[in-house]
Design an enzyme around this catalytic site. Structure first.
Site, short mmCIF file in Angstrom:
data_model
loop_
_atom_site.label_atom_id
_atom_site.label_comp_id
_atom_site.label_asym_id
_atom_site.label_seq_id
_atom_site.Cartn_x
_atom_site.Cartn_y
_atom_site.Cartn_z
N ASP A 144 4.41 0.35 11.91
CA ASP A 144 3.35 -0.11 11.54
C ASP A 144 3.02 -1.60 11.92
OD1 ASP A 144 3.53 1.51 8.18
OD2 ASP A 144 3.08 2.33 10.29
N ARG B 217 -0.99 14.82 12.36
CA ARG B 217 -0.15 14.24 11.17
C ARG B 217 0.41 15.46 10.65
NH1 ARG B 217 -1.11 8.90 9.92
NH2 ARG B 217 0.99 9.11 8.77
N PRO B 218 1.46 15.99 11.26
CA PRO B 218 1.69 17.64 10.73
C PRO B 218 2.38 17.38 9.25
CG PRO B 218 3.38 16.60 12.43
CD PRO B 218 2.23 15.58 12.34
N ILE B 219 2.32 18.32 8.60
CA ILE B 219 2.93 18.21 7.19
C ILE B 219 3.90 19.58 6.89
CG2 ILE B 219 1.11 17.32 6.09
CD1 ILE B 219 0.16 19.84 5.06
N ARG C 191 -5.88 10.49 4.46
CA ARG C 191 -5.22 11.83 4.91
C ARG C 191 -3.64 11.68 4.22
NH1 ARG C 191 -0.94 11.48 6.82
NH2 ARG C 191 -0.72 13.63 7.47
N CYS D 18 -5.27 12.17 12.17
CA CYS D 18 -5.78 10.85 12.01
C CYS D 18 -5.96 10.03 13.56
CB CYS D 18 -5.05 9.95 10.85
SG CYS D 18 -3.63 9.19 11.70
N LYS E 175 0.87 -1.37 0.15
CA LYS E 175 -0.08 0.09 0.17
C LYS E 175 0.87 1.27 -0.04
CE LYS E 175 -1.91 1.69 4.17
NZ LYS E 175 -1.43 3.12 4.37
N ASN E 176 2.04 1.33 0.93
CA ASN E 176 2.85 2.41 1.01
C ASN E 176 3.69 2.56 -0.07
OD1 ASN E 176 1.17 2.91 3.35
ND2 ASN E 176 2.85 2.27 4.69
N ARG F 131 -8.32 -0.72 4.59
CA ARG F 131 -7.45 0.53 3.92
C ARG F 131 -6.08 -0.20 3.53
NH1 ARG F 131 -5.83 4.82 7.66
NH2 ARG F 131 -4.53 5.18 5.89
N LEU G 235 7.19 19.52 7.38
CA LEU G 235 8.35 19.20 6.61
C LEU G 235 8.11 19.21 5.18
CD1 LEU G 235 9.82 16.24 8.91
CD2 LEU G 235 10.03 19.01 8.90
C1 EPZ Z 1 4.27 7.01 6.46
O1 EPZ Z 1 3.24 7.93 6.96
C2 EPZ Z 1 3.38 5.72 6.19
N1 EPZ Z 1 2.22 6.05 5.40
C3 EPZ Z 1 2.71 5.27 7.52
O2 EPZ Z 1 1.94 4.10 7.44
C4 EPZ Z 1 4.15 5.04 8.66
O3 EPZ Z 1 3.72 4.76 9.64
C5 EPZ Z 1 5.07 6.06 8.65
O4 EPZ Z 1 5.35 6.42 7.31
C6 EPZ Z 1 6.30 5.80 9.38
O5 EPZ Z 1 6.79 4.82 8.84
C7 EPZ Z 1 2.57 6.14 3.87
O6 EPZ Z 1 3.61 5.72 3.75
C8 EPZ Z 1 1.05 6.38 3.43
P1 EPZ Z 1 6.38 10.14 8.30
P2 EPZ Z 1 3.88 9.45 6.80
O7 EPZ Z 1 6.37 11.53 7.67
O8 EPZ Z 1 4.74 9.67 5.67
C9 EPZ Z 1 6.31 13.59 11.89
C10 EPZ Z 1 0.27 2.70 7.81
O9 EPZ Z 1 0.01 2.33 8.82
N2 EPZ Z 1 6.33 14.45 10.74
O10 EPZ Z 1 7.53 9.30 8.29
O11 EPZ Z 1 3.12 10.26 7.39
C11 EPZ Z 1 5.14 12.43 11.90
O12 EPZ Z 1 4.31 13.22 12.95
C12 EPZ Z 1 0.72 4.12 7.74
O13 EPZ Z 1 0.33 1.93 6.69
C13 EPZ Z 1 6.45 15.70 11.15
O14 EPZ Z 1 6.53 16.08 12.28
O15 EPZ Z 1 5.08 9.09 8.23
C14 EPZ Z 1 5.77 11.40 12.67
O16 EPZ Z 1 6.05 11.39 14.10
C15 EPZ Z 1 0.25 4.81 9.15
N3 EPZ Z 1 6.23 16.65 9.92
C16 EPZ Z 1 7.07 10.96 12.13
O17 EPZ Z 1 7.52 12.51 11.46
C17 EPZ Z 1 6.10 16.32 8.79
O18 EPZ Z 1 5.96 17.21 7.88
C18 EPZ Z 1 7.34 10.16 10.91
O19 EPZ Z 1 6.18 10.42 10.00
C19 EPZ Z 1 6.02 14.79 8.60
C20 EPZ Z 1 6.07 13.99 9.39
#
Ligand code: EPZ
Length: 425
Positions: free
Chosen positions: A314, A129-131, A100, A124, A30-31, A406, A133
């Site tokens: 995950d 889920r901050p964006i 999301r 979620c 999926k990812n 999902r 970065l």
């Molecule tokens: C991806 O989410 C995956 N989703 C998640 O899988 C997975 O848990 C996660 O990576 C970590 O491996 C998809 O690939 C669609 P991150 P993502 O940005 O990209 C913080 C599942 O179960 N952060 O690596 O959203 C964030 O809050 C899903 O399949 C910021 O602070 O994860 C988290 O604490 C759930 N600012 C950490 O970084 C940002 O702009 C890691 O998040 C982005 C992230």
């Protein structure tokens, strides 16, 4: 079951205590599929994606592509996407909230169209889920982004420009958005402290097949030499390593020996030792692995979730179901997300002995779980409850299966093919 305005919600009924046996193929990731579907916007024409799982998150991505004017259709596990007809650059709130991780479309839409509008993705079940970065990286590439009234409005005057991006956190999504935008930017972009997940490598492989010049994917520094244009390509999505870990937990808790096909063992390098420490035998073969569980599992003692190649967040929930019936105590430390223990209270309803203190969960293994009605609150928590119900004596009903759908394709059929008694109502 339908409630209220005819909303259809599904439940699983699991009659636990059966030992699984046999072999099963693991679905596509999926990812990996989600960012690759977004990246098809960079190349006009027809892309063909093989081994794409049938999931509600994939359907949500196809709905976004169709809304933008693209065509997309499925033949079995093959998706055919043609983005020639793209004539919009906005994602409506209802499509943003359906998934999301739709934020992953931001870089692709701006790179293709010069503009993008979408609502801020809500938090979620895993907490905020901050964006930030994503946005700071895209701003460094020349995109002006206004954030007002919950809407993101992005414009780039001319062509995106390359930049030197240093991510404070190796964010998967921020790395993907940056790679996608940088693929067609003017100049060479360097991403330092990039995420190293296999899904990042798969996205780079797809983009390179379309003519991008990306090197270093899978390492901490990725170099993207921007090109003028990308052309459509065919690509096979990698197997889903989290679904593989979930099926391994199901085998472990039922004392089973099963074979998983279409697994890349290298993607499970931090997961396999946990199962081996729990007493499971794991034999690696060219296109998969066999896992044979002991009569009584030992506790894996300590599991800290970390960015890849560390133990994946995950897999924390499904593996906790295994720890719940292992002999001894296991300490989990969830370092990636603030609230990723929603499955704990439900596992305790099945008889597990788990205490949570902040990001730490202490699991004291019990000999048996007992069936009960439980409810999932997020994707991997749903998987954990299914795994636990497989070894709980009696019939358990699991609500919230829409979360499971999902990320897990036809999971009740997959488990039934291994001898489990799982019915979807
Ligand atoms: C991806 O989410 C995956 N989703 C998640 O899988 C997975 O848990 C996660 O990576 C970590 O491996 C998809 O690939 C669609 P991150 P993502 O940005 O990209 C913080 C599942 O179960 N952060 O690596 O959203 C964030 O809050 C899903 O399949 C910021 O602070 O994860 C988290 O604490 C759930 N600012 C950490 O970084 C940002 O702009 C890691 O998040 C982005 C992230």
């Amino acid at each position: 079951m339908t409630f209220g305005k005819g909303v259809c919600v599904s439940v699983f009924v699991v009659d636990g205590g059966r030992k699984l046996a046999g072999e099963v193929s693991v679905q596509g990731s999926k990812n990996s599929a989600l960012p690759i579907l977004a990246a098809t916007l960079l190349c006009g024409g027809e892309c063909v994606l093989y081994n794409c799982p049938r999931l509600s998150d994939v359907e949500a991505s196809l709905a976004i592509l169709r809304y933008l004017g693209c065509t997309a259709y499925r033949e079995g596990s093959t998706l055919v996407v043609n983005t020639d007809g793209m004539d919009r650059c906005d994602i409506p709130p209802e499509l943003m909230h359906r998934m999301r991780s739709s934020i992953i479309f931001l870089g692709a839409i701006v790179a293709r169209f010069g503009r993008a509008r979408m609502s801020f993705p809500g938090g979620c079940e895993l907490g905020p889920r901050p964006i930030d970065l994503h946005l700071s990286a895209l701003r460094e590439m020349g995109i002006s982004i206004s954030e007002e009234h919950g809407m993101l409005d992005c414009v780039v005057e001319d062509r995106l420009n390359a930049a030197k991006i240093a991510l404070p956190i190796p964010s998967v999504g921020a790395t993907e958005n940056t790679m996608i935008a940088a693929a067609v930017a003017d100049g060479t972009t360097v991403v330092a402290n990039a995420a190293r997940e296999p899904e990042i490598v798969d996205l780079a492989d797809f983009l390179n097949a379309c003519g991008a010049k990306i090197s270093g994917a899978g390492e901490s520094t990725i170099i993207i030499e921007g090109v003028e244009k990308l052309t459509p390509a065919c690509h096979t999505i990698i197997p889903d390593r989290i679904v593989a870990a979930t099926l391994m937990s199901a085998a472990a808790v039922t004392g089973a020996s099963i074979r998983l096909k279409h697994v890349i063992p290298a993607h499970l390098q931090s997961v396999l030792p946990v199962f081996r420490d729990s007493g499971c035998e794991i034999d690696i073969n060219p296109d998969g692995l066999r896992i044979s569980a002991p009569y009584r599992l030992h506790s894996p003692k300590l599991i800290r979730t970390m960015p890849y190649p560390g133990f994946p967040t995950d897999a924390q929930a499904p593996v906790m179901s295994m720890a719940a019936v292992a002999d001894g105590m296991t300490v989990f430390v969830e370092n990636l997300f603030l609230s990723r223990y929603s499955h704990v209270s439900e596992l305790c309803r099945l008889g597990a002995d788990i205490r949570v203190e902040g990001k730490v969960a202490v699991v004291d293994g019990v000999r048996r779980l007992l069936s009960a009605p439980v409810r999932a609150h997020d994707l991997r928590g749903a998987a954990a409850l299914v795994v636990a119900a497989l070894c709980a004596r009696g019939e358990s009903e699991i609500g919230g299966i829409e979360y499971l759908e999902r990320g897990y394709e036809d999971f009740e059929l997959v488990l039934s093919s291994l001898g489990a008694d799982v019915k979807k109502i």
